[in-house]
Design an enzyme around this catalytic site. Structure first.
Site, short mmCIF file in Angstrom:
data_model
loop_
_atom_site.label_atom_id
_atom_site.label_comp_id
_atom_site.label_asym_id
_atom_site.label_seq_id
_atom_site.Cartn_x
_atom_site.Cartn_y
_atom_site.Cartn_z
N ASP A 2 22.11 41.15 -113.32
CA ASP A 2 20.93 41.05 -112.46
C ASP A 2 20.62 42.43 -111.89
O ASP A 2 21.47 43.04 -111.23
CB ASP A 2 21.22 40.06 -111.32
N HIS A 47 10.85 44.01 -102.79
CA HIS A 47 11.99 43.19 -102.36
C HIS A 47 13.09 44.07 -101.78
O HIS A 47 13.63 43.79 -100.71
CB HIS A 47 12.50 42.38 -103.55
N GLU A 63 12.44 35.86 -110.41
CA GLU A 63 12.76 36.98 -111.29
C GLU A 63 12.26 36.70 -112.71
O GLU A 63 11.97 35.57 -113.07
CB GLU A 63 14.28 37.20 -111.36
N ARG A 65 22.24 32.91 -98.54
CA ARG A 65 22.09 34.16 -97.79
C ARG A 65 23.16 34.37 -96.73
O ARG A 65 23.58 35.51 -96.47
CB ARG A 65 20.71 34.21 -97.12
N GLN A 71 26.21 35.46 -98.51
CA GLN A 71 26.01 36.83 -99.00
C GLN A 71 26.25 37.87 -97.90
O GLN A 71 26.91 38.87 -98.13
CB GLN A 71 24.58 36.94 -99.54
#
Lengths: 420, 420
Positions: free
Chosen positions: B128, B135, B203, B239, B242
């Site tokens: 990725d 972004h 994406e 998130r 993360q």
């Protein structure tokens, strides 16, 4: 799961040197591709590799019970354990079935130096953890000198990242010096060329036997039953590339160009006598990461280097697997805790395992402290900040008991010049 | 490589709605697994999937020239391009070979809603990138408010990381809300449980056709010849997980639990009329990353959401592939610049593609600005900071021309409750 531990006083009718990595107490599994023969799963004993397909052909290992042994596919940890016991039965000194079958013996034994050992299982996924606490501390001291050496999450999470599975190479294969983008301090733009800070990383890794479905997890209690065994892992690194690229998404091209694994999968059965509790974890891990029993292993680790000019390797570092903060079971439990499916053959490496003091570090980065304290190669007087072309790096691992050693063989790679 | 561009005024004898994603100018490839039939490579036309194995059985596509079309294996970009031309020849209105062969037609056409489309190619590697500059800026503003939004390396390196290939799922499959470790501000210890910040990421991605050997690289000039085509990618994210885990080695479990890809590989041939130069790169990239021609694509992107209570989806965001800073060719050139081998079927995603202003962002994180500005779902009055269980997220992508649209179909996933 029942583990098969070979008695310490067991002997084989094959003569094995007392310093050999491969006594009858070990019996690790590898994948051989000898010249003129098919690939076959083999077991190491002394200085020989025993071809299990040849044993099946001779009727000495059940063909019904085991799949075609040209790869490890379909071998769960439990089946591998039973298979190891079947091999033990053929090799123990009281058994004559193979010993007295000259034809089978001639077909089944391959001298180790002719076995042409491969990556045991080309892994579908390769993940690298960061569980060596002294390594993480050293890196923190170097790169974040004004902060505590360990980040706040370190003692809560077995930190890890996805590595590159397509560049896992067998021991003995050269590793080409990668090119990459590097940035010197100051306002100069970055440049692209061969890395000037080629490094090794001393790691261990485990292979997954049977996996887990999406959405489900493997607990710390069950984790070891999902492991085929351990290998040595050298996760080659380009430190200058890493420094410039790793923010904010982690190491990428600095690591993806090559990872060398040792040829023998040493089973947890063989390592059972070398279990230890390991270092205390403080704060205690969250419940989903809680350890059980003695989840660590007392395994000596060594790194050797030999430059082109040297006639023999020099010991560079001596460490031990006991310096892992997070156990293998905790790593696999964490990996699957979010429902990520894991598969047969996945390879999970520990991260660099450094000891607590100088001379026990698992990378050139630490041994030379970012290149500030170059190492002298005694035989030639050459010095090293990082690795030079032609340098051969050999990693060894073994658990030493009274009278026998459970060894991993060598994990070797030589730095090749960058391609033009 | 010669690309086969279907004339804008070409028509098929199959009737195709002018708003369809799949006119004769598109002809994308997918993998169908319809009930009671074998998996087969299919081509979309209008509301039908055309089974290429059935066409081979009817002698309408050469069996000598193409491998067994039950997967994409052995299809290089060039062969896929020729195969697409062969399918075009059978579908164009002037050709009667298939049109007048009732038996072949009945065997070959599958209604799209019965095709049971799979992940086109289960990728050996999933990487990725982070090439959406708006972004990256938004994330920087949120997480490093006291610094410039872009890190110093952003305009020099196509930043990327290795993702998890084992959790790439087909469009339509549910994604289980992952559990993970999260840490609130303050001195409280972290906790482990279902993520409270479930997110999507809008994406695009490309599949690699023929790979490259270890130690060698693919140049920006050659890169597109190594691509089979593009898909939509939704890289689901947690998130809160993360934020706590990503230092220092990057995102790991916050991303590894699931990635949804759209079913159709849209070829670069079909996208040829939609090439654009893309945004200026300043500073100019280093020579190994230099772009050639028009390496970007003008492709509209949309995100739709539908909660359990809603009767139809609501448009959440509208972006465009032109907001990529780094081109696909630059991504693949960078990926291989250190000699990492790439393989057939590798999937490389762009990273989240956000537009420059509110309402064009590619993640809930940005759309609600870390949850501070919740979104209202008009039909029911519900609000969303992040995704709730049962929310269905649909991504669409299409390039619009006068008279026809090159579409990607839908990339859909519904959030399932965490397992207990």
């Amino acid at each position: 799961m029942n583990r098969f531990v070979v008695p310490a006083d067991a002997k084989s009718w094959i003569s094995v040197d007392p310093m050999s990595d491969f006594p009858i107490q070990n019996l690790p599994f590898g994948l051989a591709a000898p010249k003129g023969r098919n690939e076959a799963v083999v077991v190491a004993i002394g200085d020989q590799a025993l071809d299990l397909q040849a044993l099946q052909a001779a009727g000495l290992i059940d063909e019904e019970e085991y799949p075609i042994l040209d790869s490890f596919i379909e071998l769960t940890g439990e089946r591998l354990s039973r298979l190891r016991q079947a091999v033990f039965d053929l090799l123990v000194d009281s058994n004559r079935a193979l010993r007295d079958n000259k034809k089978a013996r001639e077909r089944a034994f391959i001298p180790l130096d002719k076995a042409n050992l491969q990556v045991p299982i080309p892994p579908p996924a390769f993940v690298d953890f960061y569980s060596g606490i002294h390594h993480a501390s050293n890196v923190g001291k170097m790169f974040r000198p004004d902060h505590p050496p360990l980040l706040p999450n370190y003692r809560w999470i077995p930190i890890g990242y996805n590595g590159r599975a397509s560049s896992v190479y067998p021991s003995g294969e050269g590793v080409v010096r990668p090119k990459g983008q590097v940035k010197s301090a100051g306002d100069e733009p970055p440049t692209w060329g061969p890395t000037l800070e080629m490094d090794f990383e001393l790691e261990m890794g485990f292979y997954v036997s049977h996996g887990q479905d999406p959405g489900k997890r493997i607990t710390t209690t069950a984790a070891e039953d999902h492991m085929l065994g351990l290998v040595i892992v050298n996760d080659w690194s380009a430190r200058d590339v890493q420094r410039w690229e790793y923010q904010p998404l982690g190491p990428f091209l600095a690591k993806s160009f090559g990872t060398t694994v040792s040829p023998w999968i040493v089973t947890l059965d063989a390592l059972e006598p070398f279990r230890i509790k390991g270092m205390d974890q403080e704060p205690p891990p969250l419940p989903y990461l809680r350890n059980h029993g003695s989840p660590h292993f007392d395994i000596e680790l060594e790194v050797w280097i030999q430059s082109v000019k040297m006639s023999k390797p020099q010991l560079l570092s001596r460490s031990n697997m006991k310096y892992l903060y997070w156990s293998l079971a905790q790593q696999l439990a964490h990996q699957t805790s979010n429902g990520t499916p894991v598969e047969f053959g996945d390879l999970y490496a520990t991260g660099t395992i450094s000891g607590p003091e100088e001379g026990t570090y698992g990378s050139m980065l630490e041994l030379t402290w970012r290149g500030q304290q170059p190492i002298t190669l005694d035989e030639t007087g050459e010095t090293r900040r990082f690795l030079e072309d032609g340098d051969m790096v050999t990693m060894k691992a073994y658990a030493q008991s009274d009278g026998f050693r459970i060894g991993f063989g060598a994990c070797t790679g030589t730095v090749q010049p960058a391609l033009t």
